[in-house]
Write an enzyme that holds these catalytic residues in place. Sequence first.
Site, mmCIF file in Angstrom:
data_model
loop_
_atom_site.group_PDB
_atom_site.id
_atom_site.type_symbol
_atom_site.label_atom_id
_atom_site.label_comp_id
_atom_site.label_asym_id
_atom_site.label_seq_id
_atom_site.Cartn_x
_atom_site.Cartn_y
_atom_site.Cartn_z
ATOM 1 C CD GLU A 293 23.553 11.280 8.027
ATOM 2 O OE1 GLU A 293 23.683 11.324 6.805
ATOM 3 O OE2 GLU A 293 23.150 10.262 8.631
ATOM 4 C CG HIS B 94 25.841 19.330 4.863
ATOM 5 N ND1 HIS B 94 26.713 19.051 3.839
ATOM 6 C CD2 HIS B 94 25.180 18.179 5.103
ATOM 7 C CE1 HIS B 94 26.577 17.790 3.473
ATOM 8 N NE2 HIS B 94 25.649 17.232 4.230
ATOM 9 C CE LYS C 109 20.926 13.704 3.860
ATOM 10 N NZ LYS C 109 19.709 14.455 4.128
HETATM 11 P P1 NAD Z 1 16.748 7.940 12.109
HETATM 12 O O1 NAD Z 1 17.662 8.623 13.050
HETATM 13 O O2 NAD Z 1 15.301 8.343 12.148
HETATM 14 O O3 NAD Z 1 16.797 6.362 12.301
HETATM 15 C C1 NAD Z 1 17.997 5.668 12.285
HETATM 16 C C2 NAD Z 1 17.711 4.191 12.587
HETATM 17 O O4 NAD Z 1 18.937 3.457 12.443
HETATM 18 C C3 NAD Z 1 17.203 3.917 13.995
HETATM 19 O O5 NAD Z 1 16.183 2.946 13.934
HETATM 20 C C4 NAD Z 1 18.418 3.332 14.708
HETATM 21 O O6 NAD Z 1 18.076 2.448 15.760
HETATM 22 C C5 NAD Z 1 19.066 2.586 13.559
HETATM 23 N N1 NAD Z 1 20.478 2.299 13.795
HETATM 24 C C6 NAD Z 1 21.443 3.137 14.199
HETATM 25 N N2 NAD Z 1 22.610 2.477 14.343
HETATM 26 C C7 NAD Z 1 22.364 1.180 14.033
HETATM 27 C C8 NAD Z 1 23.146 0.004 14.009
HETATM 28 N N3 NAD Z 1 24.433 0.011 14.323
HETATM 29 N N4 NAD Z 1 22.553 -1.157 13.629
HETATM 30 C C9 NAD Z 1 21.245 -1.195 13.297
HETATM 31 N N5 NAD Z 1 20.461 -0.116 13.304
HETATM 32 C C10 NAD Z 1 20.997 1.060 13.665
HETATM 33 O O7 NAD Z 1 17.348 8.132 10.622
HETATM 34 P P2 NAD Z 1 16.639 8.777 9.348
HETATM 35 O O8 NAD Z 1 16.360 10.226 9.635
HETATM 36 O O9 NAD Z 1 15.535 7.876 8.888
HETATM 37 O O10 NAD Z 1 17.829 8.782 8.255
HETATM 38 C C11 NAD Z 1 18.454 7.606 7.774
HETATM 39 C C12 NAD Z 1 19.493 8.001 6.712
HETATM 40 O O11 NAD Z 1 18.834 8.415 5.515
HETATM 41 C C13 NAD Z 1 20.399 9.146 7.114
HETATM 42 O O12 NAD Z 1 21.731 8.793 6.855
HETATM 43 C C14 NAD Z 1 19.984 10.276 6.204
HETATM 44 O O13 NAD Z 1 21.022 11.169 5.892
HETATM 45 C C15 NAD Z 1 19.518 9.514 4.982
HETATM 46 N N6 NAD Z 1 18.636 10.334 4.141
HETATM 47 C C16 NAD Z 1 18.884 10.407 2.813
HETATM 48 C C17 NAD Z 1 18.090 11.184 1.985
HETATM 49 C C18 NAD Z 1 18.345 11.267 0.514
HETATM 50 O O14 NAD Z 1 17.578 11.915 -0.193
HETATM 51 N N7 NAD Z 1 19.386 10.652 -0.024
HETATM 52 C C19 NAD Z 1 17.019 11.900 2.525
HETATM 53 C C20 NAD Z 1 16.756 11.775 3.875
HETATM 54 C C21 NAD Z 1 17.570 10.991 4.682
#
Ligand code: NAD
Length: 346
Positions: free
Chosen positions: A209, A213, A139
């Site tokens: 995240e 902001h 993002k």
């Molecule tokens: P979440 O917190 O629900 O899940 C994160 C996962 O990553 C967990 O399974 C955790 O165990 C794993 N993880 C953490 N550290 C790790 C490591 N070192 N090795 C392996 N696995 C690891 O996260 P989420 O809410 O699904 O979000 C994921 C990302 O997607 C975020 O960065 C978020 O900002 C991004 N996102 C982007 C958009 C977009 O439109 N571009 C929209 C929503 C979310």
Amino acid sequence: MGGKQVTSPHYSATADSLVGEAVRVGVLGFGGLGQAAARVLTPKHEMILVAAADQKGYAYEATGLNPDSCISTYRSQGSLGYLEPTGTLSNQSIQDLIGQAAVDGYFLALPNLPNTFMASVVKQFIQAGWQGVLVDALKRTSAVEQLLTLKDQLSAAGITYMTGCGATPGLLTAAAALAAQSYAEIHSVKITFGVGIANWEAYRATIREDIAHLPGYDVERARAMSDAEIEDLLDQTNGILSLENMEHADDVMLELAGICSRDRVTVGGVVDTRNPKKPLSTNVQVTGRTFEGKISTHTFTLGDETSMAANVCGPAFGYLKAGVSLHQRGIYGLFTAAEVMPHFVK
Ligand code: NAD
């Protein structure tokens, strides 16, 4: 073992006519988006989920993982490492997976906490000598800029990396690039998103995240907050996060694509963490001047019934397919969602 040799499926010249076996997909991060990604892939026959990792373990099955078993194991035991018989517990799950799994492309559904985390993961792929396609849904502008500095290394490594390929950045940035074509000059790109989720725990990293902001917060402060502190903050706002002038990579992506300078791009939105109904309709408004001198605005609005997960994971795999097509043609390096069209995964 230092990475895999690519034994990619065979494609004909047109990317859409997949004639070989399915693309073998891995999902790194198995939280809200990672689990949704697994479910998105279930009905697809052009892609098969073979690998998934979380912070404490991973699962790999060359013939395909069962998404339901992965999700239920993760939810009941906290890690894919407990999945029988294919799970492995590990504190370096990404590195272990890269070393042993035959995967054509990974969707990086990982938190970017700290703000340098994704770039560090990408360096791991490069160092391992891995070749294939990587897709992220990053993002922040500063996070995408870190990846831009890795462009030449990615090219040399034989990796086709697609960045900013979620919803925003991603789907909406690509829509802006398309809408811009009507104009001789782009005056503004205004992205406004509405997200509704039933509870913040389903998307912890996304919410953390987003909090980063808010005025008075940054990535490090949000990262350091305990779950109880996040809940206190959400209690004060009745579960609503209102975000303005966010540091979102849609700006650098549209600038790189030659659409407009980054200062003309604004991103904001409202996240309701206690209600799956969207607080407002997600949209992008692209204002410009036509060659006849008329000022006009194109608006692209997402359907209110579409969830954040649908609007992130769908595009992410569409860009993964586009990336596979580039990779097959020997085109490596870094690409953004604003410069390549996503392909549709069947
Ligand atoms: P979440 O917190 O629900 O899940 C994160 C996962 O990553 C967990 O399974 C955790 O165990 C794993 N993880 C953490 N550290 C790790 C490591 N070192 N090795 C392996 N696995 C690891 O996260 P989420 O809410 O699904 O979000 C994921 C990302 O997607 C975020 O960065 C978020 O900002 C991004 N996102 C982007 C958009 C977009 O439109 N571009 C929209 C929503 C979310």
